[in-house]
Each structure stands twice: as structure tokens, then as C-alpha cells.
Design a protein around this motif. Sequence first.
Motif, PDB file in Angstrom:
ATOM      1  N   UNK A 149      78.009  47.061  26.758  1.00 54.75           N
ATOM      2  CA  UNK A 149      77.293  45.864  26.307  1.00 54.75           C
ATOM      3  C   UNK A 149      76.936  44.964  27.488  1.00 54.75           C
ATOM      4  N   UNK A 150      77.857  44.821  28.432  1.00 56.15           N
ATOM      5  CA  UNK A 150      77.587  43.988  29.602  1.00 56.15           C
ATOM      6  C   UNK A 150      76.483  44.597  30.469  1.00 56.15           C
ATOM      7  N   UNK A 151      76.518  45.916  30.649  1.00 59.81           N
ATOM      8  CA  UNK A 151      75.470  46.583  31.416  1.00 59.81           C
ATOM      9  C   UNK A 151      74.110  46.399  30.760  1.00 59.81           C
ATOM     10  N   UNK A 152      74.065  46.564  29.447  1.00 57.75           N
ATOM     11  CA  UNK A 152      72.800  46.399  28.722  1.00 57.75           C
ATOM     12  C   UNK A 152      72.292  44.967  28.853  1.00 57.75           C
ATOM     13  N   UNK A 153      73.179  43.986  28.714  1.00 56.35           N
ATOM     14  CA  UNK A 153      72.752  42.587  28.869  1.00 56.35           C
ATOM     15  C   UNK A 153      72.182  42.357  30.269  1.00 56.35           C
ATOM     16  N   UNK A 154      72.814  42.954  31.261  1.00 58.71           N
ATOM     17  CA  UNK A 154      72.336  42.830  32.636  1.00 58.71           C
ATOM     18  C   UNK A 154      70.965  43.484  32.793  1.00 58.71           C
ATOM     19  N   UNK A 155      70.808  44.705  32.276  1.00 58.56           N
ATOM     20  CA  UNK A 155      69.523  45.400  32.359  1.00 58.56           C
ATOM     21  C   UNK A 155      68.440  44.591  31.663  1.00 58.56           C
ATOM     22  N   UNK A 156      68.729  44.096  30.468  1.00 59.02           N
ATOM     23  CA  UNK A 156      67.726  43.326  29.728  1.00 59.02           C
ATOM     24  C   UNK A 156      67.389  42.009  30.432  1.00 59.02           C
ATOM     25  N   UNK A 157      68.314  41.480  31.218  1.00 62.00           N
ATOM     26  CA  UNK A 157      68.040  40.234  31.943  1.00 62.00           C
ATOM     27  C   UNK A 157      67.148  40.459  33.158  1.00 62.00           C
ATOM     28  N   UNK A 158      66.949  41.716  33.564  1.00 59.74           N
ATOM     29  CA  UNK A 158      66.113  41.993  34.737  1.00 59.74           C
ATOM     30  C   UNK A 158      64.641  41.714  34.463  1.00 59.74           C
ATOM     31  N   UNK A 159      64.287  41.575  33.203  1.00 58.08           N
ATOM     32  CA  UNK A 159      62.891  41.310  32.869  1.00 58.08           C
ATOM     33  C   UNK A 159      62.578  39.829  32.753  1.00 58.08           C
ATOM     34  N   UNK A 160      63.580  38.996  32.971  1.00 59.15           N
ATOM     35  CA  UNK A 160      63.381  37.543  32.829  1.00 59.15           C
ATOM     36  C   UNK A 160      62.672  36.956  34.010  1.00 59.15           C
TER      37      UNK A 160
END
Length: 110
Positions: free
Chosen positions: A99-110
Motif C-alpha cells: 500500500x505504501x509503495x502504491x501511494x508513492x507511485x501514485x504520488x509521482x504524477x502530482x
Amino acid sequence: MITRNGVLSLLAVVSAAISAAPAHAAPDMQALAEKSGCFSCHAMHSKIVGPAFADVAAKYKGDAEAPAKLAQKVREGGKGAWGRIPMPPHPNLKEDEAKALVAWVLSTGS
């Protein structure tokens, strides 16, 4: 079914959690991604075997169900979302790590 207010509440919680993350969170996530073998198939901004993390973030931007769905895919593997090459499962990752990795990956598009 998640209501519009429920989605907005969930987004607020996730946004607050990301904003409140300590400054060392991104390097910790990069280290976890390296340790877990993510960079064998993914890069931050270019496709290798799998999609770039920035492309994943862009595809799932605004999708409130994406974090849970992608964390499950990381642990169990998946196929078809990005082409014919399947993503292998990573069952050794703990659920909270995925879950933490996914949150990090999804934050790369911000």
C-alpha cells in the motif's frame, strides 16, 4: 457503493497522509522499491518491461479505488492492464508495504 462524499473523504485522508509523511518517506519508498525488485521492470519516467511509474500515476489519477486495487495487484500479480507481459506476484511484500509503495507511485504524477 462509495458515495461522492465518501470518495472525497477518502481522497482527503490519503492526501493528508501523503502531506504528513516525513521528509524521508520518498527515499524510504525508493529503497523499498529497489529492494523489492520494482526497478527491474519499472522506471520513474520511462517504460522498461512494465509502465513508467509516472504513467501509472497518470492512468489512475482521481481513481479512488486504485490504491487498494493496485496494492493487491502488486502482491498477487496481474496481466492485461498494460499489455501482454504479466506482472509477477510479490507475495513477500507485506500488505502495508504494498500500500505504501502504491501511494508513492501514485504520488509521482502530482
